[in-house]
Scaffold this active site. Structure first.
Site, PDB file in Angstrom:
ATOM      1  NE  ARG A  36      19.453  25.509 -31.613  1.00  0.00           N
ATOM      2  CZ  ARG A  36      20.036  25.448 -30.377  1.00  0.00           C
ATOM      3  NH1 ARG A  36      21.019  26.244 -29.777  1.00  0.00           N
ATOM      4  NH2 ARG A  36      19.415  24.469 -29.562  1.00  0.00           N
ATOM      5  CE  LYS A 197      27.107   9.031 -18.181  1.00  0.00           C
ATOM      6  NZ  LYS A 197      27.899  10.265 -17.486  1.00  0.00           N
ATOM      7  N   GLY A 354      19.897  16.726 -29.693  1.00  0.00           N
ATOM      8  CA  GLY A 354      21.051  16.966 -30.567  1.00  0.00           C
ATOM      9  C   GLY A 354      21.239  15.579 -31.262  1.00  0.00           C
ATOM     10  N   GLY A 377      18.161  20.875 -24.746  1.00  0.00           N
ATOM     11  CA  GLY A 377      17.771  20.882 -23.269  1.00  0.00           C
ATOM     12  C   GLY A 377      16.670  21.061 -23.045  1.00  0.00           C
TER      13      GLY A 377
HETATM   14  C1  3PG Z   1      21.211  25.161 -26.282  1.00  0.00           C
HETATM   15  O1  3PG Z   1      21.754  25.158 -27.437  1.00  0.00           O
HETATM   16  O2  3PG Z   1      20.950  24.278 -25.699  1.00  0.00           O
HETATM   17  C2  3PG Z   1      20.747  26.447 -25.971  1.00  0.00           C
HETATM   18  O3  3PG Z   1      21.213  27.462 -26.706  1.00  0.00           O
HETATM   19  C3  3PG Z   1      20.942  26.689 -24.467  1.00  0.00           C
HETATM   20  O4  3PG Z   1      22.499  27.015 -24.155  1.00  0.00           O
HETATM   21  P1  3PG Z   1      23.111  26.731 -22.704  1.00  0.00           P
HETATM   22  O5  3PG Z   1      23.142  25.183 -22.770  1.00  0.00           O
HETATM   23  O6  3PG Z   1      24.466  27.050 -23.032  1.00  0.00           O
HETATM   24  O7  3PG Z   1      22.075  27.499 -21.890  1.00  0.00           O
HETATM   25 MG    MG Z   2      22.526  23.207 -23.883  1.00  0.00          MG
END
Ligand code: 3PG
Ligand code: MG
Length: 395
Positions: A36, A197, A354, A377
């Site tokens: 990142r 899931k 991830g 996410g």
């Molecule tokens: C992530 O790593 O998914 C983003 O930086 C968002 O982080 P968060 O899920 O804690 O909002």
């Molecule tokens: Mg996250």
């Protein structure tokens, strides 16, 4: 999806607040993956070379509105300085006097990092007063944090309405790559969805069946789809309460003319550990005491053959328990097939999340995909067809 880029933007002498995602993986106080940070550098270099005062802000982890020393961004500022090979200043608060003093001391082209935005409750609450305090620090707002764009927080959303707002180069690259994969793709399009899931990916599957020609379901999620159709899956991971949902997704796919590919064979074991005794069986022939831990070789071969007929592929989630050998076989086979087709110029391939990124790295094909998203996410929500507030605010 309209947004302004840095093209032609005059930032000389301006204070630019750059929303980054410095939420990097840390173990025992050490950053374990610089991806990142590395991906942020082109935007920082460009702004700096054009004479901006580059003020980087970000969240890290989830301190819930309190100052948590272990969640300081100071180590990320050091890491950023090393990657850039530049001096990077650090302000120990993201608003108020510490931030103002740090910025006042900057010359054109200088770079500073502000302390964790989530040390203030106003960040996650998207409090207008907190957003105004961020805006007070800058003339221009640039958002390069696609991976945090699913959060409607003050530093991702609120502040964008208070200053001229632009997409940074990483944000731009993410939006262009993802747009080319799902919004205006070359067809046919294949989506590969794996992971544990169904319950976390209902919206994703529901959106994809209306958009893609082929939907591949792998991972433990596939067990739920098989079990929902009355196929015995033994002691495999599955979600009994999701059977009706799985059947509804299959019906929606049929109605939309989307071909769903579920495994036809499975690699099974009675123990989940590295290299246990395994067997390959047809689905429908899984003994009651066994667990499906990967899709089988016939299933993987069918996917590889299908990839050869596709123009676009979007991938989220592994096909099996890839961290534990030999249950990585199908995921690795697909990763190599996708990488080869991409390198041959026959396929546009976009992946994110991830586990998916870890699997592609394990396969050694990270650089051979068309694009690998830095988001988890946010990538998922984008694949679900949702509007990401951080992106919408740039419109
Ligand atoms: C992530 O790593 O998914 C983003 O930086 C968002 O982080 P968060 O899920 O804690 O909002
Ligand atoms: Mg996250």
């Amino acid at each position: 999806m309209t947004f302004k880029t840095l093209d032609g933007l005059d930032v000389a002498g301006k204070r630019v607040l750059l929303r980054a995602d410095l939420n990097v993986p840390v173990r025992d106080g050490h950053i374990t993956d610089l991806t990142r940070i590395e991906r942020l550098c082109p935007t920082i270099r460009e702004l700096s070379e054009k004479g901006a005062k580059v003020v980087v802000c970000s969240h890290f982890d989830r301190p819930k509105g309190k100052r948590v020393p272990e969640m300081s961004l100071a180590p990320m500022a050091v890491a950023l300085g090393k990657v850039l090979d530049r001096r990077v200043a650090f302000a120990d608060d993201c608003i108020g006097a510490p931030a103002e003093a740090t910025i006042a001391a900057m010359a054109n082209g200088d770079i500073a990092v502000l302390e964790n935005t989530r040390f203030h409750a106003g960040e996650e609450a998207n409090d207008p007063a907190f957003a105004a305090q961020l805006a007070a620090l800058c003339d221009i707002f640039v958002n390069d944090a696609f991976s945090a764009a699913h959060r409607a927080h003050a530093s991702t959303e609120g502040v964008a309405h208070l200053r001229p707002a632009y997409a940074g180069r990483l944000m731009q690259a993410e939006l262009e790559a993802l747009g080319a994969a799902l919004l205006h793709p070359d067809r046919p399009v294949m989506a590969v969805v794996g992971g544990a899931k169904v319950s976390t990916k209902i919206d994703l599957l529901g959106n994809l069946v209306g958009r893609v020609q082929v939907l591949v379901i792998g991972g433990a999620m596939a067990n739920t789809f098989l079990a929902a159709q009355g196929v015995g899956v033994g002691r495999s991971l599955q979600e009994a309460e999701m059977h009706a949902t799985a059947l509804a997704i299959l019906a929606k796919a049929r109605a939309a003319g989307c071909e769903v590919m579920l495994p036809v064979d499975a690699v099974i074991a009675t123990e989940f550990k590295p290299n246990p005794p395994i067997q390959t069986v047809a689905v429908g022939a899984v003994p009651g005491d066994a667990m499906i831990l990967d899709i089988g070789p016939a299933s993987a071969a069918a996917l590889v053959a299908k990839v050869a007929t596709m123009k676009t592929l979007v991938w989220n989630g592994p096909l099996g328990a890839f961290e534990t050998p030999p249950f990585d076989a199908a995921t690795m086979a697909l990763a190599h097939a996708v990488a080869d087709a991409t390198q041959a110029g026959r396929l546009r391939s976009v992946a994110g999340g991830g586990d998916t990124v870890a699997a592609l790295r394990q396969a050694g094909v990270m650089e051979k995909m068309s694009y690998v998203s830095s988001a988890g996410g946010a990538f998922l929500e984008w694949m679900e067809g949702k509007v990401l507030p951080g992106v919408a605010a740039l419109g």
